[in-house]
Design an enzyme around this catalytic site. Structure first.
Site, PDB file in Angstrom:
ATOM      1  N   LYS A 106       0.804  -1.446   0.207  1.00 45.24           N
ATOM      2  CA  LYS A 106       0.430   0.340  -0.052  1.00 45.24           C
ATOM      3  C   LYS A 106       0.856   1.041  -0.257  1.00 45.24           C
ATOM      4  O   LYS A 106       2.257   1.042   0.774  1.00 45.24           O
ATOM      5  CB  LYS A 106      -0.743   0.049   0.980  1.00 45.24           C
TER       6      LYS A 106
HETATM    7  P1  NAD Z   1     -13.505   7.536  -2.168  1.00 47.55           P
HETATM    8  O1  NAD Z   1     -12.488   9.145  -2.121  1.00 47.55           O
HETATM    9  O2  NAD Z   1     -13.854   8.046  -4.245  1.00 47.55           O
HETATM   10  O3  NAD Z   1     -14.700   7.907  -0.868  1.00 47.55           O
HETATM   11  C1  NAD Z   1     -15.184   7.518  -0.654  1.00 47.55           C
HETATM   12  C2  NAD Z   1     -16.457   8.768   0.525  1.00 47.55           C
HETATM   13  O4  NAD Z   1     -16.234   8.499   1.911  1.00 47.55           O
HETATM   14  C3  NAD Z   1     -15.966   9.421  -0.031  1.00 47.55           C
HETATM   15  O5  NAD Z   1     -17.515  10.441  -0.166  1.00 47.55           O
HETATM   16  C4  NAD Z   1     -16.283  11.238   0.526  1.00 47.55           C
HETATM   17  O6  NAD Z   1     -16.520  11.764   1.424  1.00 47.55           O
HETATM   18  C5  NAD Z   1     -16.716   9.930   1.716  1.00 47.55           C
HETATM   19  N1  NAD Z   1     -16.387  10.160   3.618  1.00 47.55           N
HETATM   20  C6  NAD Z   1     -14.645  10.616   4.089  1.00 47.55           C
HETATM   21  N2  NAD Z   1     -15.089   9.670   5.003  1.00 47.55           N
HETATM   22  C7  NAD Z   1     -16.790  10.085   5.691  1.00 47.55           C
HETATM   23  C8  NAD Z   1     -17.059  10.129   6.655  1.00 47.55           C
HETATM   24  N3  NAD Z   1     -16.921  10.581   8.153  1.00 47.55           N
HETATM   25  N4  NAD Z   1     -18.664  10.209   6.883  1.00 47.55           N
HETATM   26  C9  NAD Z   1     -19.322   9.806   5.896  1.00 47.55           C
HETATM   27  N5  NAD Z   1     -18.365   9.767   4.873  1.00 47.55           N
HETATM   28  C10 NAD Z   1     -17.393  10.370   4.469  1.00 47.55           C
HETATM   29  O7  NAD Z   1     -13.111   6.478  -1.783  1.00 47.55           O
HETATM   30  P2  NAD Z   1     -13.529   5.027  -2.513  1.00 47.55           P
HETATM   31  O8  NAD Z   1     -12.114   4.337  -3.594  1.00 47.55           O
HETATM   32  O9  NAD Z   1     -13.965   4.846  -2.538  1.00 47.55           O
HETATM   33  O10 NAD Z   1     -13.227   4.374  -1.004  1.00 47.55           O
HETATM   34  C11 NAD Z   1     -13.868   4.317   0.175  1.00 47.55           C
HETATM   35  C12 NAD Z   1     -12.921   2.690   0.704  1.00 47.55           C
HETATM   36  O11 NAD Z   1     -12.866   1.825  -0.033  1.00 47.55           O
HETATM   37  C13 NAD Z   1     -12.047   3.091   1.846  1.00 47.55           C
HETATM   38  O12 NAD Z   1     -11.784   2.611   2.685  1.00 47.55           O
HETATM   39  C14 NAD Z   1     -10.895   2.654   0.374  1.00 47.55           C
HETATM   40  O13 NAD Z   1      -9.678   1.404   0.949  1.00 47.55           O
HETATM   41  C15 NAD Z   1     -11.598   1.272  -0.033  1.00 47.55           C
HETATM   42  N6  NAD Z   1     -11.198   0.261  -1.174  1.00 47.55           N
HETATM   43  C16 NAD Z   1     -11.621   0.854  -2.149  1.00 47.55           C
HETATM   44  C17 NAD Z   1     -11.202   0.163  -3.689  1.00 47.55           C
HETATM   45  C18 NAD Z   1     -11.375   1.422  -4.711  1.00 47.55           C
HETATM   46  O14 NAD Z   1     -11.449  -0.019  -6.072  1.00 47.55           O
HETATM   47  N7  NAD Z   1     -11.572   2.547  -5.281  1.00 47.55           N
HETATM   48  C19 NAD Z   1     -10.689  -0.756  -3.508  1.00 47.55           C
HETATM   49  C20 NAD Z   1     -11.659  -1.720  -1.793  1.00 47.55           C
HETATM   50  C21 NAD Z   1     -11.381  -0.892  -0.877  1.00 47.55           C
END
Ligand code: NAD
Length: 419
Positions: A106
């Protein structure tokens, strides 16, 4: 008193808990307990106003026992080395749970991308890529997107490594995944994490005998993972009753159209204020009665302080590390099924793997072919984990860890300890 634990402490606690169910050689267990390699880099960037600002970046490789390290890059003001170590360790288990030929890694940069211009973001990405180039490569460590990193950022990353001439294959495409399709990305990668969440959440409801049609879904964190999970579940007949982002949460008992809310958020910057919706707090959102609760924001959102209020049948962890070990125990005592992050959100890394395979071969699959392979891998892994959970009478999280740690331990044992 709330229990404050760092993400890496949490990852290690989950690891120690699962270790008790396995008879792994203590030396092998010690190897898996700690990251293999950690790199911290200073990133001086010329800002648009002519000043120079120095950012800090990290790349951690937790394990390469099963193949090249694999894992995303996060841009966030709260990034810490501790968090990146936890996320790298979770990637090792995630890749092993879905049987990908990868280890776990990571990366992250401490920055607020919302406060950077496009030019600043590009220079930061290129400098970061150049600083960590010494430890990455298609057969060494393959980064990908995570929170606040986009296909465009992956394209800059790939281009930088290409320009430096350090890619070890004839094409530099497989150096990073999550790229736009025009530069070696895969069809279906944009939706992959949410699709995996939809597949595992639907399978869990099916196992409970609860129909997906009309199932109420609540999404915390309406970003990439959260919004795609929402509209794909909606396509299966579920009703999205609430969603949130960092600005606040919205609710409607008869459902909110996920794609339309996405467009509204793209226009206004937040889900808050969506017409017909009622504003609620994050606490109210987590406590809504629903069939599926999807934490899709950051770590530590379901804790010993609020787990008791959760009324979902299934918690589908789209985010990494959203549930603390104490909250896990509370949810289990309430018979709430938790689909653990390392299984639930593995769709992203699975299609990253399919992207890497295509890049290595220079041969492209259609979206439906990618989706079929993803569905096959996720469904197989879900049922394997379910079977372990039933046989060993443990939670899905422990079962997923048992599967993953057994595989990594076996690889370490077969490879032996060098020299
Ligand atoms: P992203 O930035 O697209 O979305 C995150 C969202 O969470 C945003 O809309 C943000 O406003 C919101 N957010 C942040 N703090 C918040 C809070 N306190 N309360 C409510 N909403 C809040 O990111 P993403 O890529 O969707 O990733 C989100 C999670 O999913 C992370 O933990 C990431 O590690 C995990 N993840 C993502 C992927 C991927 O392919 N994008 C893959 C595996 C895991």
């Amino acid at each position: 008193m709330p229990i404050n634990r760092s993400p890496f402490e949490m990852a290690q606690q989950q690891y120690e808990q699962a270790l008790q169910y396995l008879s792994i050689d203590p030396g092998i267990a010690e190897i898996m307990r700690n990251p293999k390699r950690q790199l911290t880099v200073s990133l001086p960037i010329k800002m648009d106003d002519g000043t120079v600002k120095v950012f800090t970046g990290y790349r951690v490789q937790h394990s390469m026992a099963c193949g090249p390290a694999k894992g995303g890059i996060r841009y966030h003001p709260d990034v810490t080395l501790d968090e990146v170590r936890a996320l790298a360790m979770w990637m090792t288990w995630k890749c092993a749970v879905v049987d990908l030929p990868y280890g776990g890694g990571k990366g992250g940069i401490i920055c607020d991308p919302k406060k950077l211009s496009k030019g600043e973001l590009e220079r930061l990405t290129r400098r970061y890529a150049s600083e960590i180039a010494c430890i990455i490569g298609p057969l060494t460590d393959v980064p990908a997107p995570d929170v606040n990193t986009t296909p465009q950022i992956m394209a800059w990353f790939m281009d930088t490594i290409t320009m430096m001439g350090s890619a070890s294959t004839t094409t530099s495409w497989p150096i990073v995944t999550g790229k736009p399709v025009e530069v070696g990305g895969s069809a279906g990668r944009d939706e992959a994490t949410g699709r995996g969440v939809m597949i595992t959440a639907s399978a869990a409801l099916h196992a409970l005998g609860v129909p997906i049609e009309g199932a109420r879904v609540v999404v915390q964190g309406f970003g990439n993972a959260g919004s795609v999970s929402a509209y794909l579940l909606e396509e299966q007949g579920a009703t999205i009753v609430a969603m949130s982002d960092s600005q606040g949460a919205i609710y409607h008992p008869h459902g909110l159209p996920a794609r339309d809310v996405m467009h509204y958020k793209a226009r206004t910057g937040s889900v808050v204020g969506y017409p017909t919706s009622e504003a609620i707090t994050n606490e109210q959102l987590l406590a809504l009665p629903c069939e599926i609760l999807i934490p899709a924001a950051l770590e530590n959102s379901i804790t010993d302080e609020n787990a008791d209020t959760v009324q979902a049948r299934v918690v589908a962890e789209a985010a990494n590390g959203p549930t603390t070990p104490e909250a896990d125990a509370i949810l289990e005592s309430k018979n709430i099924i938790v689909i653990p992050d390392i299984l639930c959100n593995a769709g992203g890394v699975t299609v990253s793997y399919l992207e890497w395979v295509q890049d290595m071969q220079g041969y492209w699959w259609k979206r439906n072919e990618v989706n079929e392979r993803l569905a096959d891998i996720m469904t197989t892994a879900f049922h394997q984990v379910m079977t372990i959970a039933k046989e060993r009478k443990v939670s899905l999280r422990l079962a997923a860890y048992i599967k993953a740690m057994t595989r990594v331990a076996k690889a370490l044992e077969l490879r032996g300890v060098f020299p």
